[in-house]
Scaffold this active site. Structure first.
Site, PDB file in Angstrom:
ATOM      1  N   HIS A 113       0.831  -1.210   0.000  1.00 47.67           N
ATOM      2  CA  HIS A 113       0.000   0.000   0.000  1.00 47.67           C
ATOM      3  C   HIS A 113       0.867   1.263   0.000  1.00 47.67           C
ATOM      4  O   HIS A 113       1.966   1.272   0.565  1.00 47.67           O
ATOM      5  CB  HIS A 113      -0.927   0.001   1.219  1.00 47.67           C
ATOM      6  N   PRO A 114       0.373   2.342  -0.612  1.00 46.53           N
ATOM      7  CA  PRO A 114       1.140   3.591  -0.654  1.00 46.53           C
ATOM      8  C   PRO A 114       1.005   4.390   0.643  1.00 46.53           C
ATOM      9  O   PRO A 114       0.071   4.177   1.428  1.00 46.53           O
ATOM     10  CB  PRO A 114       0.494   4.351  -1.812  1.00 46.53           C
TER      11      PRO A 114
ATOM     12  N   SER B 162      -6.550   3.775  -5.471  1.00 45.89           N
ATOM     13  CA  SER B 162      -5.908   4.551  -4.409  1.00 45.89           C
ATOM     14  C   SER B 162      -6.008   6.046  -4.681  1.00 45.89           C
ATOM     15  O   SER B 162      -6.235   6.843  -3.766  1.00 45.89           O
ATOM     16  CB  SER B 162      -4.444   4.141  -4.261  1.00 45.89           C
TER      17      SER B 162
ATOM     18  N   GLU C 147      -9.498   7.211  -3.874  1.00 49.47           N
ATOM     19  CA  GLU C 147      -9.731   7.194  -2.435  1.00 49.47           C
ATOM     20  C   GLU C 147      -9.033   8.365  -1.751  1.00 49.47           C
ATOM     21  O   GLU C 147      -9.631   9.054  -0.906  1.00 49.47           O
ATOM     22  CB  GLU C 147      -9.261   5.851  -1.862  1.00 49.47           C
ATOM     23  N   GLN C 148      -7.772   8.596  -2.101  1.00 44.66           N
ATOM     24  CA  GLN C 148      -7.061   9.715  -1.478  1.00 44.66           C
ATOM     25  C   GLN C 148      -7.669  11.054  -1.892  1.00 44.66           C
ATOM     26  O   GLN C 148      -7.789  11.970  -1.072  1.00 44.66           O
ATOM     27  CB  GLN C 148      -5.580   9.656  -1.831  1.00 44.66           C
TER      28      GLN C 148
ATOM     29  N   ILE D 100      -1.944   2.456   7.134  1.00 43.01           N
ATOM     30  CA  ILE D 100      -3.086   2.158   6.268  1.00 43.01           C
ATOM     31  C   ILE D 100      -4.374   2.533   6.987  1.00 43.01           C
ATOM     32  O   ILE D 100      -4.584   2.157   8.146  1.00 43.01           O
ATOM     33  CB  ILE D 100      -3.121   0.669   5.878  1.00 43.01           C
TER      34      ILE D 100
ATOM     35  N   VAL E 245      -9.482   5.754   3.833  1.00 42.36           N
ATOM     36  CA  VAL E 245      -9.620   7.206   3.813  1.00 42.36           C
ATOM     37  C   VAL E 245     -11.040   7.666   3.471  1.00 42.36           C
ATOM     38  O   VAL E 245     -11.416   8.791   3.811  1.00 42.36           O
ATOM     39  CB  VAL E 245      -8.609   7.867   2.845  1.00 42.36           C
TER      40      VAL E 245
END
Length: 295
Positions: free
Chosen positions: A70-71, A87, A90-91, A123, A126
């Site tokens: 994961h980032p 991702s 989501e961010q 994690i 978000v």
């Protein structure tokens, strides 16, 4: 992301099944391969339960690799290199693509502190948070031990994957991943619902700019045609609902001072249950107002 029915998933060849679910868990298509062997699934809840069982029964080194796939959050270098579409969406939903300088500095500090302590990225789902609540959660979880954070990371992966499945798979049953925020204005002066009141929902922020989440007007029943937030989790955080009351009474010929005693009414409240139903009504006259958490 194109949607697919659960029936089609159950009937698909293994390669197509894995391709369809490959991004439900970040950079970890092995999870979809495990699920392919367990078909057919009776519902999306059963599908997600099987996914989490596969993750939780994996060897510790496999779980750690999954977490490390994961980032970091709000990492400029990783964003420039390219996040997965999931991702990035989501961010962006939490405004992590448009942080203030103070917010970027805060995220960089806690990201570095978290990685230094635990050896893997922080994690969190978000879509269930605002910028402020993510930073607060960061600080809280930094006090944990590695074993606790490994468990928390897997729990959050479960929430992320549930939302991704909800967006991807069409099924008769539903995962409990959505909340609802609504309002209702009652004109206690006239003794009936208040139509035509313009309102605005704002997400409040400590370090960055406040964000307007929704603008609407009340209908003949004093409600908005659509929930202020619906079809997704309610992000944990602080909010303000602004109601334009002065214009409403002026248009109805109600005698009020100039300027009116009540012109714009701000209601500040907080959300702590992302999958809950928050109803924030306004009971108003030209000289007074009240609210409560309804249902």
């Amino acid at each position: 992301m194109p949607q697919i029915s659960l029936a089609d998933l159950n009937a698909a060849g293994k390669a197509d099944f894995v391709a369809a679910l490959a991004n439900v868990v970040e950079h970890s298509p092995w999870t979809a391969e495990k699920l392919a062997e367990q078909r057919p699934f009776a519902g999306i809840v059963q599908l997600h339960t099987a996914l989490m069982a596969a993750i939780q029964s994996a060897e510790p080194d496999v779980q750690l690799a999954l977490i490390r796939a994961h980032p970091d959050l709000a990492n400029k270098t990783q964003r420039a290199a390219g996040l997965t579409a999931e991702s990035a969406d989501e961010q962006n939903s939490a405004g992590l693509d448009r942080l203030s300088d103070a917010e970027y500095a805060a995220f960089e500090r806690v990201n570095n502190a978290y990685r230094e302590k635990f050896g893997f990225p922080y994690i969190v789902c978000v879509r269930r948070h605002t910028r402020d609540s993510i930073l607060h959660d960061f600080e809280t979880r930094l006090r944990n031990i590695a074993k606790t954070e490994t468990r928390r990371a897997i729990e959050e992966i479960g929430r992320i994957s549930a939302l991704r499945l909800d967006q991807l798979v069409i099924a008769e049953d539903r995962l409990k991943v959505h909340g609802r925020l609504s309002t209702h204005v009652l004109d206690n002066h006239a003794g009936k619902p208040a139509p035509g009141i313009a309102l605005e929902l704002v997400e409040l922020a400590k370090l960055g700019e406040d964000r307007v989440i929704a603008r609407a007007a009340t209908n003949a029943d004093g409600r908005t045609d659509q929930p202020l937030i619906g079809g997704r989790p309610l992000p944990i955080g602080r909010y303000e609902l602004k109601f334009s009351i002065g214009k409403y009474y002026a248009e109805r010929g109600v005698q009020t001072p100039d300027p009116p005693f009540l012109d714009e009414i701000p209601l500040r409240f907080a959300i702590s249950e992302p999958e809950g139903h928050y109803h924030v009504p306004l009971l108003v006259t030209p000289w007074s107002y009240a609210t409560y958490r309804g249902s």
